[in-house]
Enzyme design. Structure first.
Site, PDB file in Angstrom:
ATOM      1  CB  CYS A  80      -0.861   0.057   1.253  1.00 32.48           C
ATOM      2  SG  CYS A  80      -1.862  -1.385   1.497  1.00 32.48           S
ATOM      3  CE  LYS A 140       8.629 -10.737  -9.489  1.00 32.66           C
ATOM      4  NZ  LYS A 140       9.838 -11.314  -8.881  1.00 32.66           N
TER       5      LYS A 140
HETATM    6  O1  M6R Z   1       5.136 -16.410  -9.354  1.00 30.93           O
HETATM    7  P1  M6R Z   1       5.714 -17.750  -9.087  1.00 30.93           P
HETATM    8  O2  M6R Z   1       6.387 -17.890  -7.777  1.00 30.93           O
HETATM    9  O3  M6R Z   1       4.708 -18.858  -9.299  1.00 30.93           O
HETATM   10  O4  M6R Z   1       6.809 -17.918 -10.234  1.00 30.93           O
HETATM   11  C1  M6R Z   1       7.499 -19.124 -10.434  1.00 30.93           C
HETATM   12  C2  M6R Z   1       8.745 -18.913 -11.228  1.00 30.93           C
HETATM   13  O5  M6R Z   1       8.445 -18.457 -12.526  1.00 30.93           O
HETATM   14  C3  M6R Z   1       9.683 -17.896 -10.564  1.00 30.93           C
HETATM   15  O6  M6R Z   1       9.974 -18.294  -9.256  1.00 30.93           O
HETATM   16  C4  M6R Z   1      11.003 -17.756 -11.333  1.00 30.93           C
HETATM   17  O7  M6R Z   1      11.703 -18.950 -11.266  1.00 30.93           O
HETATM   18  C5  M6R Z   1      11.799 -16.599 -10.728  1.00 30.93           C
HETATM   19  N1  M6R Z   1      11.792 -15.481 -11.624  1.00 30.93           N
HETATM   20  C6  M6R Z   1      13.197 -16.945 -10.438  1.00 30.93           C
HETATM   21  O8  M6R Z   1      13.878 -15.866  -9.878  1.00 30.93           O
END
Ligand code: M6R
Length: 596
Positions: free
Chosen positions: A2, A591
């Protein structure tokens, strides 16, 4: 995460555009709802708010036509109460004579709401920001003035927060800081207050920095600070800040990744405060106790945290858990799971398609579905019987850092509670993280040259540090584009050892209890000319055997495994910079992966 902003002006004027612009500057923090309140010279309050983006909500509700002498804006990142218009902030008191908004978490919100209703106040939402307003209202009703009512409300409210509030009974704006960011500033014919520096800098560079436990009273020409404990006035001069807005959004750090690495102690602290009070945690524990089999399911970094979680559950609570990458859950367990089993899905975004596909399989098989999620209101939270917040705020950088450590802290917390152990000892961890960040920041720089010229190498761990090695290797791959394989150290001799040549770098991560295994691995590498670089506890044998050691601060092995993630995050960051890449936005990656 927030954000709040408030302004007091000398004369009634258009505030809608100023508040909307402040909202846009705060929006990098992440949010789901937007709200604005203006208070006219005649003390009437105009409140407009809804779920959505700043521009869209501002257009829909004509923020640009809103006038007043005082104004409050809030961007909400949902924690208590789903994203909805009624839960959006600011909130009114029972009679609509006062308006306020907060940032942070009021962890005793559920209890307070019941008390306020029982005391005859009108509680309209399930959002904890409304509790701040009623906590002040409660003490005004008992005959206190605004400053005393805020001081007394501070005694009632538990958690890390800041709030801003304006009453129709006087012409001032008040705010309090207790764990969340809050900064005040002088402008020409106005004063203002905000959650952070970037949102204020385009309006003023004459800044007053506030400390926790301080109440601030703003008029158009003065900013007075009072101790929330004693009520005494605190004298503080404004400082002239010359930073730019872009630099300030990153909190003075060169990249969001570095900022988020540095936020780890604070978000761990906030998670522990929040979970200490959450009844849902106990409900998940009960489900684990009753289940035949428990699966921890995630992808990428979140999967690595699942592996850590399974080891914590084994070590601390004698409970076996199956950690599995989401797509492989579908391939490996779609025929063999049923309603006696439970799945705990782990995701930063709550939108990863691979994860949501696995949720569908688990649901078809009748499994109970729980989750640990950072983004409130995401699809995964909606598909879960109970979801527990990771409470990290907005993670901008593509490489996950603070969400990884909070996922591990969350599993550690669950393991302690499942074992019936005193989870308050975990409250030591944020401070240890602070020490680890401080010392790693210096020491990791010495490691960087060992990797010059190498496009592939290994990161090995054993037991508690196996998932840390996986995560370290993932971070290095993700932002340096080198091939770094994370592996169980004992597996290295079963094939990959063939890759070792003169000065070939191999990172070993160790806890105290696993040093004997790690030392064997180190010697298998060094006797073939490789460079064994160790991250582990202060230990003579480790120092004697490895080429170079980065010691972790002294603590127990479970905590140490979490701390060990920090030097690897910093190493990947430094390696990325050395290659001239942008660690925040690596090529080819996004992301949130909403595709199969
Ligand atoms: O949003 P999430 O935790 O489900 O995402 C899973 C992966 O895509 C994510 O953890 C990815 O491996 C990271 N960018 C690594 O730093």
């Amino acid at each position: 995460m927030c954000g709040i902003f408030g302004i007091v002006t000398k004369h009634e004027k258009n505030l809608g555009n100023i508040l909307t612009a402040a909202g846009q500057r705060l929006s990098y923090r992440g949010y789901d709802s937007v709200g604005v309140a203006t208070i006219h010279a005649d003390q009437s309050i105009d409140l407009r708010k809804d779920v959505g983006k700043v521009q869209a909500v501002a257009e829909k509700y004509n923020f640009s036509e809103m006038n007043g002498c005082r104004g409050i804006l809030q961007l909400r990142w949902a924690t208590f109460g789903e994203p909805s218009q009624v839960n959006a902030q600011p909130h009114l008191d029972s009679k609509g004579l006062m308006v306020g908004a907060h940032n942070g978490n009021i962890v005793n919100n559920v209890l307070l709401r019941k008390q306020f209703s029982a005391e005859g106040m009108l509680v309209r939402s399930t959002n904890d920001g409304e509790s701040c307003v009623h906590a002040v209202e409660r003490h005004l009703l008992q005959g206190n003035g605004m400053l005393d009512a805020i001081r007394l409300a501070y005694q009632d409210l538990e958690g890390d927060y800041a709030f801003v509030i304006a009453s129709g009974t006087d012409e001032k704006l008040y705010a309090i800081k207790n764990g969340s960011g809050l900064i005040a500033a002088f402008g020409e014919d106005f004063t203002c207050i905000s959650s952070d520096l970037p949102s204020i800098l385009p309006l003023s560079h004459e800044i007053i920095f506030l400390n926790d436990g301080e109440i601030v009273e703003l008029t158009p020409s003065s900013i007075s600070i009072y101790s929330a404990e004693t009520g005494e006035k605190i004298e503080r001069q404004a400082e002239v800040v010359i930073e730019t807005m872009e630099a300030a959004q990153k909190g003075g750090f060169a990249h969001f990744m570095l900022k988020e690495i540095n936020e780890q102690p604070q978000v761990a602290r906030e998670l522990l405060h929040l979970w200490d009070r959450m009844g849902e945690v106990e409900q998940v524990i009960t489900a684990i106790q009753q289940a035949r089999s428990v699966y921890f399911i995630g992808c990428g970094t979140s999967y690595n945290a699942c592996v850590s979680g399974a080891i914590f559950f084994n070590n601390l609570a004698n409970r076996s858990v199956i950690p599995i990458a989401a797509p492989q859950f579908m391939a490996q367990y779609n025929q063999s799971t049923n309603s006696e089993d439970i799945a705990i899905f782990v995701s930063q975004s709550g939108e990863t398609k691979d994860v949501l596909n696995a949720v569908d399989v688990a649901r078809q098989n009748g499994m109970r579905i729980f989750s640990l999620v950072n983004v409130v209101g995401s699809t995964l939270t909606k598909k879960s019987e109970i979801w527990l917040p990771l409470a990290c705020g907005y993670e901008v950088s593509v490489p996950a850092t603070k969400t990884f450590t909070n996922q591990m802290v969350a599993f550690l917390f669950l393991a302690y509670r499942l074992a019936g152990k005193d989870s308050s000892v975990i409250h030591q961890l944020p401070q240890l993280m602070e020490e680890e960040i401080r010392q790693s920041m210096q020491k990791v720089v010495d490691f960087v040259p060992f990797f010059d010229g190498w496009k592939d190498f290994y990161c090995l761990g054993f037991g508690l540090t196996y998932p840390i090695a996986l995560e370290g290797a993932l971070k290095i791959k993700e932002i340096t584009y080198a091939h770094c394989e994370g592996m169980l150290s004992t597996e290295f001799k079963h094939g990959p050892l063939a890759a070792v040549s003169d000065r070939y770098p191999v990172i070993f991560v160790s806890t105290k209890r696993d040093i004997p295994f790690i030392i064997s691995g180190i010697n298998e590498v060094t006797c073939r000319g490789g460079l064994a670089i160790a991250i582990g506890p202060q230990n003579a044998a480790l120092t004697e055997n490895a080429y170079h050691v980065l010691p972790i601060v002294e603590t127990n092995d479970e905590f140490l495994s979490i701390l060990a993630a920090i030097p690897l995050q910093l190493l990947s960051y430094q390696l990325s910079l050395r290659k001239g890449y942008d660690p925040d936005f690596p090529r080819n990656l996004s992301k949130t992966l909403t595709v199969d």
